[in-house]
Motif scaffolding. Sequence first.
Motif, short mmCIF file in Angstrom:
data_model
loop_
_atom_site.label_atom_id
_atom_site.label_comp_id
_atom_site.label_asym_id
_atom_site.label_seq_id
_atom_site.Cartn_x
_atom_site.Cartn_y
_atom_site.Cartn_z
N SER A 186 0.91 -1.23 -0.02
CA SER A 186 0.11 0.18 0.05
C SER A 186 0.95 1.13 0.09
O SER A 186 1.98 1.11 0.15
CB SER A 186 -0.94 -0.12 1.21
N SER A 230 -1.58 -5.72 -1.13
CA SER A 230 -2.51 -4.87 -1.73
C SER A 230 -2.61 -4.72 -3.18
O SER A 230 -1.47 -4.84 -3.64
CB SER A 230 -2.56 -3.87 -0.93
N GLU A 275 -3.56 -2.09 -4.43
CA GLU A 275 -3.64 -0.59 -4.52
C GLU A 275 -2.63 0.00 -5.74
O GLU A 275 -3.28 0.67 -6.70
CB GLU A 275 -3.16 0.07 -3.41
#
Lengths: 337, 366
Positions: free
Chosen positions: A63, A79, A81
Motif C-alpha cells: 500500500s 494489496s 492498490e
Amino acid sequence: MASVPQSYQSPGAPAKPVNVSIRVDKVGARPRTINAIRAVIAVIIACIMLIPVVWMAMTAFKSRPEAVAAPPVVFFTPSLEGFASLLTNRRQATPAELEAERQRTDLSWADELALRRGQIVIGESDFVRQLINSIIITGVSTFLSVTLAVLSAYAFSRFPMPGKDDLMFFILSQRMLPAVVVTIPIFLMYRSLGLQDTHIGMILLYTAFNLSFAVWLLKGFIDEIPREYEEAALVDGYTRLQAFRKIVLPQAATGIAATTVFAAIFSWNEYAFALMLTSNVARTAPPSIPLVLGVGGIEWAAIAAGSLAFLIPAVLLTFALRKHLLRGVTFGAIRKG
Amino acid sequence: MATIELKGVEKKFLDAYAVKPLDMTINSGEFVVLLGPSGCGKTTTLRMISGLEAVSGGSILFDGRDVTWLHPSERDIAFVFQFFALYSHMTARQNVAFPLQAAGLSKDEVQRRVGQVAEMLKITHLLDVRPGSLSGGDQQRVALARALVRQPAAFLMDEPLGALDAEFRESMRAEIKRLHIEQKATTVYVTHDQVEAMAMGDKVVIMSRAEVQQAGTPAQVYYDPSNLFVARFIGSPGMNLVEGTYSNGQIDFPDGNHYVVPDAWRRALEMSLGMDGRVIVGSRPEAVIVSPEGGMSASVYAADLHGGYSMLHLEPADGVIVHARVGREQRYPIGTPVRYDLDPALVRFFDPQTERAIRIDEKGIA
C-alpha cells in the motif's frame, strides 16, 4: 545380399550404444563435492542479483504508506492498490460524492481501493493498451527482422557474391548512428509519410534497426554449420530450400534463439524513438511507465506494478528459449576447440 | 548402376584451372579411385560429377544421359563425406531414413529399407542413438548406410576414411570393398592415400596439377607408370630413378656403372631418345636383384627390416640411392660392397626431357 560377418565390427568400437556420458569429471566423490560447492555459490550470487527485482515485485503489492515507510517494511499484507492506480485514472472526490459512492453496491475492486483513499475512478488508464502495443510491435518486428536476417545471413554465408565484404560492412554501418541522432530526421520523414504514431511505422523502424545486428550474429552461427550438411541433403534428393528448412534451420536453432532474444529485448526496451514518434495510438510501454506518477505524490507501488508487468513478457520469452540459449553457450565452447 | 562419362570436363576459378579438360569413362559397377596430392583437383572432379560444383566446360553423362546441368538431387547419386556430415539433430535411424523421405516412400517401406541396410552394416543396435555419441567408425557406418539405403546409380566418396584412426581405417577399407563387391555399385572414390587406392580400386586415376597423369589398374600404374610423377608418387619408396647416357645398347651412369639394355628395349630407346642419349632408368625395389653375378656395384648405405622383407638402400655413388627389396633372412651390414642387376622384365625407361615413359609398341616406339 550376403551380410557382413561379425568380425567386421571394428576393433575397439563399442558393441552397444554409448548413451550416457562417461566423462571422468562427472564421476567420483571429489568432483561431486566441487560441483556442490559451485552450485551453492551460484545460488548465493543469484540471490544477491535478484534482490532489486524481488524488492520491486514486493513494492508492487504494497500500500502507499508501506511503499515509502522508513525503515522499509519487509513483511506486509499484499494489496492491489498499486495495480489499481496503474490501471485507472482517478480524481479527488468531494465529501458528498464520497458519501454517494459508499452507498453503491456495484463497486469494482479498483473503485473500492480508490474510495479508501478518497478518490473516485474516472476511467481506465492507457497502460494495458500501451503494453499490448509493446507486445504487437516487439513481436512483429522481431519476427520480421529474424526471418529476413536468417535468409540474408544464409545467402552471405553460402553463396559467392560481388562485394560481399563491402555489403556486410554496409549492413553493419546501418547501426552506427545512435538513435538520438537519427530520431529527428526520422520524425520529419514519418510525419510526411503518415507513419508517425502508427504500429506499422514502429515495426518498420525496429525491424530496420535490428536487422543489421541480426544478420551479423546469424551469419556467424550459419558459418559454423558445415556445408557438407546441406550438400548431403542436396545429393540425397532435396532441393536447396528443403535442405535449408530441414537441415540449416534446426542446426541454427541456437543462433536463431539468441538473435530472437536480442532483437526482442531491443524493441521491448526502446525508449528514444518511441517517445518521439508515438503519442496516443501506437505508444509503447517504456515511455509511459515514468508517467505513472499518480495524483498527489509519487505512486511507488504503481510504478513498481508497471515495471513488473513490463518485465514479465521479457522473462517469459527468455525462459521459453532457455534450452536453445544454454545449448548455444556449451556448443560454442566445444565447437571452437 | 550407371556408367559415368566425363567429356572434356573442366573447372576454372577465375583464370586458373582447378581441373584441366578431362575425359574419363567409369564403367557400370567399377570402383574407380581418384588419387593425388592435395590440391590436384580430384575432389573438384568428384564434386562436379555429383553436381555440387558446376562445370566450367564439357559435359557429364550418366548412362548416356546428359546430366551436366542437372541439380544434385536429380542425379540419383549418393555422396559420402570425409567428416560424415551426419545430422546431429537426428538419430542414426532418422539420418538413414532421410534420403528415402525425399523420395516420398511410405513409412513402412522406409522402416523396412532402413532395417535392411542397418542389418547389412551391423548398426541395428545403434539406430536410436544420435551420431554425436557414436565412435568415428560407427559414424561412418551410419553415413554409408545413408548412402546405400536409396540404392543410387553411383556412390561418390570423398576421403571417407580420412577422419578415422588408423586402426578403424583398415577394417572400414575392407568393409567398403566388400560392400562394393556385394552391391556391384559404380563407385568413385577420392583419396590421397596410395595404399588405400591400390587396395580398393579396380582402376586408379592419378591426378596432379589439375591434370590426369595416368589412369589404369593398380598393377599398371605401379609397374608401368606413364611419367616420372607417377613413378615417384606410387610406391613407398617410389621407383628408383637414375639418370644415365645411352649408347650402343648400354647405359653409362655417372658413377661408373654400366647397364646392358635388354634387347627388347634397344630399338625403342634408339627411336625416342635425343641426340645426347640421356635417359632415366626406373626400377621398382623388387626389380633390383642383389647377387654376386650382378653387372653393377654399390655399397650398402642402410638396411631396414620390414618384417616380411628387408629394404636395402644401395649407394652406387655419392648422393644416389637405389632401393632394393631382399629377403628378410639376408643380412647386409652398412658399407658392404654388393653387386646388383635390374630385372629385364620390370625395368622401365623415361625421357628426361618430356618426363614421359618410353614404351614398346608394335613399331618399337611409344
